[in-house]
Design a protein around this motif. Structure first.
Motif, short mmCIF file in Angstrom:
data_model
loop_
_atom_site.label_atom_id
_atom_site.label_comp_id
_atom_site.label_asym_id
_atom_site.label_seq_id
_atom_site.Cartn_x
_atom_site.Cartn_y
_atom_site.Cartn_z
N SER A 5 0.86 -1.16 0.03
CA SER A 5 -0.03 0.18 -0.35
C SER A 5 0.89 1.33 -0.08
O SER A 5 0.52 2.18 -0.91
N TYR A 6 1.88 1.30 0.76
CA TYR A 6 3.07 2.47 0.81
C TYR A 6 3.53 2.46 -0.49
O TYR A 6 3.60 3.69 -1.11
N LYS A 7 3.94 1.46 -1.05
CA LYS A 7 4.77 1.69 -2.25
C LYS A 7 3.99 1.82 -3.56
O LYS A 7 4.13 2.62 -4.46
N ASP A 8 2.53 1.62 -3.52
CA ASP A 8 1.74 1.96 -4.52
C ASP A 8 0.94 3.35 -4.22
O ASP A 8 0.03 3.77 -4.79
N ASP A 9 1.55 4.08 -3.18
CA ASP A 9 1.12 5.28 -2.98
C ASP A 9 -0.48 5.34 -2.46
O ASP A 9 -1.28 6.44 -2.64
N LEU A 10 -0.95 4.34 -1.79
CA LEU A 10 -2.22 4.17 -1.57
C LEU A 10 -2.35 4.64 -0.03
O LEU A 10 -3.39 5.08 0.47
N CYS A 11 -1.40 4.97 0.68
CA CYS A 11 -1.29 5.51 2.07
C CYS A 11 0.18 6.12 2.23
O CYS A 11 1.02 5.81 1.57
N SER A 12 0.02 6.79 3.37
CA SER A 12 1.21 7.46 3.74
C SER A 12 2.23 6.72 4.60
O SER A 12 1.90 5.62 5.08
N LEU A 13 3.63 7.22 4.59
CA LEU A 13 4.63 6.44 5.42
C LEU A 13 4.04 6.34 6.81
O LEU A 13 4.05 5.43 7.29
N GLN A 14 3.55 7.42 7.27
CA GLN A 14 3.08 7.45 8.84
C GLN A 14 1.97 6.48 9.04
O GLN A 14 1.92 5.83 10.08
N THR A 15 0.95 6.24 7.95
CA THR A 15 -0.20 5.42 8.19
C THR A 15 0.42 4.16 8.30
O THR A 15 -0.11 3.20 8.93
N ALA A 16 1.24 3.82 7.23
CA ALA A 16 1.95 2.47 7.05
C ALA A 16 2.65 2.08 8.42
O ALA A 16 2.56 0.97 8.90
N VAL A 17 3.52 3.07 8.93
CA VAL A 17 4.37 2.66 10.06
C VAL A 17 3.30 2.43 11.51
O VAL A 17 3.48 1.61 12.15
N GLU A 18 2.28 3.49 11.43
CA GLU A 18 1.41 3.18 12.62
C GLU A 18 0.74 1.86 12.48
O GLU A 18 0.36 1.08 13.32
N ALA A 19 0.15 1.42 11.23
CA ALA A 19 -0.64 0.14 11.20
C ALA A 19 0.37 -0.96 11.28
O ALA A 19 0.00 -1.93 12.06
N LEU A 20 1.68 -0.68 11.32
CA LEU A 20 2.50 -2.11 11.66
C LEU A 20 3.30 -2.05 12.89
O LEU A 20 3.94 -3.11 13.09
N ARG A 21 3.24 -0.93 13.52
CA ARG A 21 3.69 -0.96 14.93
C ARG A 21 3.12 -1.75 15.71
O ARG A 21 1.94 -2.09 15.82
N VAL A 22 4.09 -2.64 16.39
CA VAL A 22 3.37 -3.59 17.38
C VAL A 22 3.62 -3.08 18.82
O VAL A 22 4.55 -2.38 19.34
N ARG A 23 2.31 -3.01 19.18
CA ARG A 23 2.10 -2.32 20.67
C ARG A 23 2.43 -3.35 21.68
O ARG A 23 1.95 -4.44 21.80
N SER A 24 3.18 -3.21 22.68
CA SER A 24 3.54 -3.88 23.82
C SER A 24 2.27 -3.97 24.76
O SER A 24 1.54 -2.66 24.96
N LEU A 25 2.20 -5.15 25.39
CA LEU A 25 1.17 -5.29 26.40
C LEU A 25 1.24 -4.63 27.54
O LEU A 25 2.21 -4.10 28.17
#
Length: 109
Positions: free
Chosen positions: A89-109
């Motif tokens: 999605s990022y590479k195809d310009d369907l989302c911003s870098l920030q959106t991709a990073v936030e979507a993939l960030r692993v949140r600690s419990l």
């Protein structure tokens, strides 16, 4: 008198230098290996912020492809699908870098 108290800052630094050099060398080697993995996957041009979020995923995928282990865990498969989806999605310009990073960030419990 305690011998540890008598150690000067210079002695501490001299004793730490071999350890720090080893840590730096290992970090540089890991960085080079990760860059190679990203290139092999066609993701070498990704921004560092995105690479940081998925470096563990890419490393685990390569380990599995090299036969070091096999995962049939559905959670692992879903995570891999998410990584590929958001990178594409990022590479195809369907989302911003920030959106991709936030979507993939692993949140600690």
């Amino acid at each position: 008198m305690n011998a540890a108290v008598n150690i000067s800052d210079q002695q501490v630094t001299a004793n730490m230098e071999p350890v720090l050099r080893k840590v730096l060398k290992e970090a540089e080697q890991e960085h080079q290996e990760l860059q190679q993995m990203f290139k092999l996957m066609g993701w070498g041009d990704l921004p560092d912020a995105l690479k940081i979020e998925i470096k563990d995923d890419v490393s685990a995928l390569v380990d599995e492809l090299q036969g070091q282990y096999s995962s049939c865990d559905p959670a692992v498969a879903r995570r891999r699908q998410r990584v590929v989806h958001w990178v594409d999605s990022y590479k195809d310009d369907l989302c911003s870098l920030q959106t991709a990073v936030e979507a993939l960030r692993v949140r600690s419990l």
